[in-house]
Design an enzyme around this catalytic site. Sequence first.
Site, PDB file in Angstrom:
ATOM      1  N   SER A   1       0.814  -1.222   0.000  1.00  0.00           N
ATOM      2  CA  SER A   1       0.000   0.000   0.000  1.00  0.00           C
ATOM      3  C   SER A   1       0.847   1.270   0.000  1.00  0.00           C
ATOM      4  O   SER A   1       1.803   1.404   0.766  1.00  0.00           O
ATOM      5  CB  SER A   1      -0.924   0.021   1.224  1.00  0.00           C
ATOM      6  N   LEU A   2       0.457   2.212  -0.851  1.00  0.00           N
ATOM      7  CA  LEU A   2       1.122   3.517  -0.914  1.00  0.00           C
ATOM      8  C   LEU A   2       0.440   4.538  -0.002  1.00  0.00           C
ATOM      9  O   LEU A   2       0.916   5.667   0.127  1.00  0.00           O
ATOM     10  CB  LEU A   2       1.108   4.038  -2.356  1.00  0.00           C
TER      11      LEU A   2
ATOM     12  N   LYS B   1     -14.023  -4.221   1.440  1.00  0.00           N
ATOM     13  CA  LYS B   1     -14.868  -3.053   1.149  1.00  0.00           C
ATOM     14  C   LYS B   1     -16.367  -3.321   1.295  1.00  0.00           C
ATOM     15  O   LYS B   1     -17.119  -2.414   1.663  1.00  0.00           O
ATOM     16  CB  LYS B   1     -14.579  -2.525  -0.259  1.00  0.00           C
TER      17      LYS B   1
ATOM     18  N   ASN C   1     -14.922   2.475   1.375  1.00  0.00           N
ATOM     19  CA  ASN C   1     -13.453   2.513   1.358  1.00  0.00           C
ATOM     20  C   ASN C   1     -12.885   3.492   2.377  1.00  0.00           C
ATOM     21  O   ASN C   1     -11.675   3.580   2.539  1.00  0.00           O
ATOM     22  CB  ASN C   1     -12.929   2.848  -0.046  1.00  0.00           C
TER      23      ASN C   1
ATOM     24  N   ALA D   1     -15.452  -1.398  -9.233  1.00  0.00           N
ATOM     25  CA  ALA D   1     -14.892  -0.082  -9.572  1.00  0.00           C
ATOM     26  C   ALA D   1     -15.819   0.659 -10.520  1.00  0.00           C
ATOM     27  O   ALA D   1     -16.042   1.868 -10.380  1.00  0.00           O
ATOM     28  CB  ALA D   1     -13.509  -0.241 -10.192  1.00  0.00           C
TER      29      ALA D   1
ATOM     30  N   ILE E   1      -8.169   3.178 -14.989  1.00  0.00           N
ATOM     31  CA  ILE E   1      -7.949   3.247 -13.536  1.00  0.00           C
ATOM     32  C   ILE E   1      -6.715   2.461 -13.091  1.00  0.00           C
ATOM     33  O   ILE E   1      -6.327   2.524 -11.932  1.00  0.00           O
ATOM     34  CB  ILE E   1      -9.191   2.798 -12.738  1.00  0.00           C
TER      35      ILE E   1
ATOM     36  N   TYR F   1      -2.729   1.824 -12.690  1.00  0.00           N
ATOM     37  CA  TYR F   1      -1.512   2.653 -12.695  1.00  0.00           C
ATOM     38  C   TYR F   1      -0.239   1.819 -12.678  1.00  0.00           C
ATOM     39  O   TYR F   1       0.859   2.350 -12.515  1.00  0.00           O
ATOM     40  CB  TYR F   1      -1.512   3.685 -11.558  1.00  0.00           C
TER      41      TYR F   1
ATOM     42  N   GLY G   1      -4.471   5.654 -13.670  1.00  0.00           N
ATOM     43  CA  GLY G   1      -5.164   5.501 -12.402  1.00  0.00           C
ATOM     44  C   GLY G   1      -4.556   6.211 -11.211  1.00  0.00           C
ATOM     45  O   GLY G   1      -5.154   6.215 -10.131  1.00  0.00           O
TER      46      GLY G   1
END
Length: 277
Positions: free
Chosen positions: A15-16, A66, A87, A131, A219, A221, A242
Site C-alpha cells: 500500500s502507498l 470493502k 473505502n 470499480a 484506472i 496505474y 489511475g
Amino acid sequence: MKQLYGVIGNPIGHSLSPLMHNDAFEHLGIDAHYHAFLVEEEMLGEAVKGLKALGVSGINVTTPHKVAIMKYLDEIDPLAKQIGAVNTVVHRNGKLVGYNTDGIGYVRSLQAISKEPLRHKRMLLLGAGGACRAIYCSLVAAGVKEIDIANRTVETAKQLIASSKERVVSKALSLEKATEAQENYDVLIQTTTIGMHPHVQHTPMQIGSLKQGAIVSDIIYNPFETKFLHDAKLSGAIVQNGIDMFVYQGALAFEMWTGMMPDINRMKQLVIRKLGG
C-alpha cells in the site's frame, strides 16, 4: 495526543497510502500517524471493534474488505450504500461512519483534466465490476446524463444500470458494439484489471477512430501507460492513468478526517516517484 489513522486490507504491504497520508500530515503540521494493518477476512469484525475501542480516528478500507465491513459500521453514507462498498471510515462522536471516496475521487480527477463540465459529456464505461459501479454511481450523482456501459457479459452491465434510481440515459453494450461506436463518446473510462502488470499487452477494446478532444482514462496505474492508453494517445486522445483516481480518493478521505484538503499535486508526485516514474 497523536491521532491514529490507517488502512486495512489483505495483502497490505504494497500500500502507498501510509506514504501519502503521513507526508500530508507532516506537511500540514497535523500530529497524526497513518499505519497499514493486515486484517484477515475472518478477523474483520474483531478488527473493527478493536479500532473503535482504541479510538482510531479514521481508516481506509481496501481489498477484500470493502463490502464485508459494511455490516460492522454504525452508519453508512447514502452514496456508499448505493455503490455497495465502503473505502473510508470516519470515527465521529463515538460512531463509525462509512463512505466511498473511490467514485467521487475519480470524478474529481476527471473534472481536473476536462475543459468543460462533465455533465455535458457522453461517456462510455468499460467493465461492470465494483470499480465501475462506484464510478457510474458517482458520475450520475455529479449530473452526467449520458453514460453507457460495455462489458463482456452484457447482462451484468444491464443490472448495474437498472440499479440506478436517477434519471440518466444509459445503454448496456457488448465490447464489440462499443468498439464500433467509440467515436460517439467524449470520455472512455476503462475500469477493469485488463492490461495490468504483468499482462501489459492485453487491452479490453481496440482503439480506432476517436472523437476529437476525447478523454480516455484507465484506472490502472501499473503500468503507468497501459496498451489501452498507449493506443488512445496515438489516436490523439487526452489520456489519464489511475494515479489521479488513487490520489484524489485519498485526498477526499484525508479531508473527511481532518477538515483540511492536502496538496493534491504533492501527493501525486510522491506516488509517481515511489512507483519509479
